[in-house]
Motif scaffolding. Structure first.
Motif, PDB file in Angstrom:
ATOM      1  N   LEU A 150       4.021 -16.790  14.006  1.00  0.00           N
ATOM      2  CA  LEU A 150       3.160 -16.200  15.027  1.00  0.00           C
ATOM      3  C   LEU A 150       3.967 -15.273  15.921  1.00  0.00           C
ATOM      4  N   GLU A 151       3.400 -14.142  16.247  1.00  0.00           N
ATOM      5  CA  GLU A 151       3.998 -13.193  17.168  1.00  0.00           C
ATOM      6  C   GLU A 151       3.234 -13.203  18.480  1.00  0.00           C
ATOM      7  N   SER A 152       3.872 -12.688  19.495  1.00  0.00           N
ATOM      8  CA  SER A 152       3.220 -12.639  20.798  1.00  0.00           C
ATOM      9  C   SER A 152       1.989 -11.749  20.753  1.00  0.00           C
ATOM     10  N   SER A 153       0.934 -12.185  21.403  1.00  0.00           N
ATOM     11  CA  SER A 153      -0.279 -11.367  21.484  1.00  0.00           C
ATOM     12  C   SER A 153      -0.129 -10.236  22.484  1.00  0.00           C
ATOM     13  N   LEU A 154       0.994 -10.180  23.207  1.00  0.00           N
ATOM     14  CA  LEU A 154       1.193  -9.150  24.225  1.00  0.00           C
ATOM     15  C   LEU A 154       1.990  -7.960  23.710  1.00  0.00           C
ATOM     16  N   LYS A 155       2.494  -8.051  22.491  1.00  0.00           N
ATOM     17  CA  LYS A 155       3.264  -6.937  21.954  1.00  0.00           C
ATOM     18  C   LYS A 155       2.348  -5.821  21.504  1.00  0.00           C
ATOM     19  N   ARG A 156       2.831  -4.605  21.654  1.00  0.00           N
ATOM     20  CA  ARG A 156       2.063  -3.465  21.163  1.00  0.00           C
ATOM     21  C   ARG A 156       2.126  -3.438  19.642  1.00  0.00           C
ATOM     22  N   LYS A 157       1.000  -3.064  19.032  1.00  0.00           N
ATOM     23  CA  LYS A 157       0.899  -3.080  17.582  1.00  0.00           C
ATOM     24  C   LYS A 157       1.278  -1.745  16.948  1.00  0.00           C
ATOM     25  N   GLY A 158       1.385  -0.677  17.733  1.00  0.00           N
ATOM     26  CA  GLY A 158       1.716   0.618  17.155  1.00  0.00           C
ATOM     27  C   GLY A 158       1.912   1.662  18.219  1.00  0.00           C
ATOM     28  N   PRO A 159       2.487   2.818  17.855  1.00  0.00           N
ATOM     29  CA  PRO A 159       2.764   3.848  18.848  1.00  0.00           C
ATOM     30  C   PRO A 159       1.517   4.522  19.386  1.00  0.00           C
ATOM     31  N   MET A 160       0.370   4.357  18.707  1.00  0.00           N
ATOM     32  CA  MET A 160      -0.846   5.028  19.158  1.00  0.00           C
ATOM     33  C   MET A 160      -1.447   4.344  20.368  1.00  0.00           C
ATOM     34  N   GLU A 161      -1.015   3.107  20.677  1.00  0.00           N
ATOM     35  CA  GLU A 161      -1.585   2.386  21.805  1.00  0.00           C
ATOM     36  C   GLU A 161      -0.828   2.735  23.071  1.00  0.00           C
TER      37      GLU A 161
END
Length: 534
Positions: A115-126
């Motif tokens: 499991l990864e943190s739900s607070l991390k950004r998923k991509g540069p577009m965000e």
């Protein structure tokens, strides 16, 4: 500024000593032993809170700063808090095992499922925290300097009975009125917040789940030959991951298209279900390898199973040296915040995930209405869902002299341990709920054992807490009142956790006066034993 600013100062206070934020009280009642226990602290798992829209402010120097700290910074994720109540029956061995080990099983499950943190950004577009790329084009996102947060009025949810759609408040700045009767079919009921995907390791998760289901079928059989864990994948015999069910249903319909950005994944709910079932499996398998009464084994050395000086890995000491046939209920609450602000701060949003087995209870107090909001249901044979599940193997339910239905002599249809009743469906499959808490939406969280909830209604428990000055005093008041008014007091445990709306706990609805007259009458009856006999 040289050095750390006041906003970044971290003060560490032992949670169990912070009486203004947490309180606990235990009583054995009239029983010779106390089989209840509890746990409270922080747990080393990734954050699972929903990312909030970025709130941009301007400091004195004129630069733009964000109130949201991403997970990738040096400070890392905000801490995840863990609270649990365990009510043992037949002895305290199983409850003690859960107190000492269950949080370790949860931590291990999050690592196994990657499991990864739900607070991390998923991509540069965000460009904005909390604004996924699947929610529209960049032109539709908030502009610079815009505070994309929910207004306080929009964050209020009024209490409604189970099965009834909640009232949706009007939007700020509009003349919108609720529909006739106050029911809005588009409003989302409490506890039905969708899971957040935190891992893409779906194939690895399926293999872990298949192994655990296979082990249950080989060890116990019976009910476990075809049980379907709610958050396990369909290929592992479960009902399917939330994301997996959506993809499978669309693939079954040739006319439906699957968006390119759709990805299968799992969240904290799957890890919790795996941890519960794995902990129960280890406890049951350890009891199978023991003897009830074996005088020969009792004379053997404690380290007889050790091999060349290395401790035995058989796990036979789990639950004591002799076979333990009892069990324990379990209710835990995990609290995660999307920002460094603590969950008890009035302006801090947070996410609560509860996992529950048995008849211990978890309650919230709605700040706006003052009503008790239950997050758990009692897993008894009288619950329709449990009756339907168990009738596949349990032919009949027996009604005891008090008019309560029991299965195999047990009042609980879900529990840890109870090895003699596993084949007919008494399992540790948790009831899991995810609740998104807006700032100051709820005043406090209460966890109680059946020694409290068996004698007091949910609203009585909440109203007693409202009258206390601190959570510590509230926990003592609830436990002592439950023991005082009970004719045959069971072990009683109360945990009270402060939330953002604590200072406004008496403002909603009737405050604590709604049940005051009833509580006074019950107390007078308890203090007059002669009148009780009459």
């Amino acid at each position: 500024m040289v050095g750390a600013s006041r906003e970044m100062t971290v003060v560490r206070i032992p949670l169990k000593s912070a009486k203004h934020h947490f309180g606990v009280s235990l009583s054995r009642g009239t029983r010779p032993y106390n089989e209840d226990t509890f746990q409270a602290g922080t747990i080393e798992i990734p954050a699972f809170a929903k990312r909030q829209p970025m709130s941009v402010t301007r400091n004195r120097s004129g630069s733009i700063t964000s109130e949201v700290t991403p997970a990738g910074t040096a400070s890392g994720d905000p801490q995840v808090f863990y609270f649990g109540v365990f009510d043992g029956h037949g002895g305290s061995e199983c409850a003690d095992f859960l107190r000492e080990e269950l949080h370790s099983y949860i931590e291990a499950a999050t690592r196994l499922f990657e499991l990864e943190s739900s607070l991390k950004r998923k991509g540069p577009m965000e460009r904005y925290v909390g604004w996924p790329s699947s929610m529209g084009n960049q032109d539709d996102r908030p502009a610079e300097g815009h505070t994309a947060g929910r207004e306080s009025l929009d964050a209020i949810k009024t209490h409604t009975p189970p099965g009834t759609e909640p009232v949706k408040p009007p939007k700020p700045g509009t003349d919108e009125k609720p529909p006739p009767g106050g029911v809005d079919s588009t409003a989302e009921p409490l506890g039905s917040a969708p899971p957040v995907q935190q891992s893409q390791s779906l194939r690895k998760a399926e293999e872990l789940e298949r192994c655990l289901v296979r082990d249950w079928r080989e060890l116990v059989g019976g009910y476990f030959k075809r049980f379907k864990p709610e958050y396990f994948s369909m290929s592992a015999g479960g009902r399917g991951h939330p994301a997996e069910k959506e993809v499978v249903s669309k693939r079954a319909n040739p006319g439906s298209s699957i968006p390119d950005n759709t990805s299968e994944g799992i969240g904290i709910e799957t890890a919790l279900e795996y941890a519960f079932l794995k902990a129960d499996y280890d406890f049951i398998s350890a009891q199978v390898g023991k003897q009830d009464e074996d005088p020969v084994r009792a004379d053997r050395a404690i380290n007889d199973d050790d091999i060349l000086g290395h401790p035995s890995r058989s796990g036979k000491n789990i639950g004591g040296s002799r076979r333990f046939k009892g069990g324990s209920t379990c209710s835990i609450a995990l609290i995660s915040t999307p920002t460094p602000s603590p969950f008890w701060h009035p302006a801090s949003p947070s996410t609560i995930v509860t996992a529950h087995v048995g008849d211990t209870r978890i309650l919230l107090c709605d700040t706006a209405t003052g009503q008790a909001v239950p997050l758990t249901s009692n897993h008894h044979p009288s619950l329709p869902e449990e009756a339907t599940r168990l009738r596949r193997y349990a032919a009949t339910f027996v009604t005891d002299s008090f008019g309560e239905e029991r299965v195999s002599g047990l009042a609980n249809t879900r529990a840890f341990g109870d090895m003699a009743s596993k084949r007919i469906g008494v399992s540790a499959e948790p009831e899991i709920r995810r609740v998104e808490l807006h700032p100051a939406e709820y005043s406090f969280l209460v966890l109680v054992s059946d020694g409290v909830s068996g004698h007091l209604s949910d609203q009585e428990i909440v109203d007693i807490v409202k009258e206390a000055k601190t959570p510590e005093q509230a926990a003592r008041d609830v436990t002592s009142y439950a023991v005082e008014v009970a004719s045959d007091a069971d072990n009683a445990t109360t945990l009270v956790v402060r939330l953002g709306g604590w200072e406004r706990r008496n403002e909603g609805g009737l405050g604590s006066m709604g049940t005051r007259e009833l509580r006074d009458w019950r107390k007078n009856e308890a203090e007059d034993p002669r009148g009780r006999r009459m």
